[in-house]
Design an enzyme around this catalytic site. Sequence first.
Site: not given
Length: 139
Positions: A29, A88, A93, A95
């Site tokens: 990220d 977002e 996805h 994290h």
Amino acid sequence: MSTIFSKIVSGEAPAYKVAESNDYLAFLDVRPLAHGHVLVIPKKETDYIFDIHDDEYMGMWVFAKIVGQGIKKVFPCRKVGIAVVGLEVAHTHIHLIPLNNVDDMNFGRPKLELTDDELTTIAESIREAISEVTHSANS
């Protein structure tokens, strides 16, 4: 619709990749909550994690587990936290964030601003650790 993650998969956008298979990709990220904050995605673009096929869903979690083991080798922490938010970027996805306390996963707090050199070094370190993890698992 093509998201930034799909552009990373196709090579149209750069990323600090830490692991890749035929179906999944893991990369740093660029606005992380902690050093070693990695995103794991399926290469096939699907907005919502519960809309992906079961085999792809399970494969992504196995891939994320391997990446998480690599992160933990590089960034000693109590655990590698897992979050699926997906608001977002409209591309599924996960994290993976090194955690020492619950607040380490507070997405409302300020993000780190790391240099290209820092991100490159972190990505290389995690790639090497993942290689060690997968090599020892196959031995």
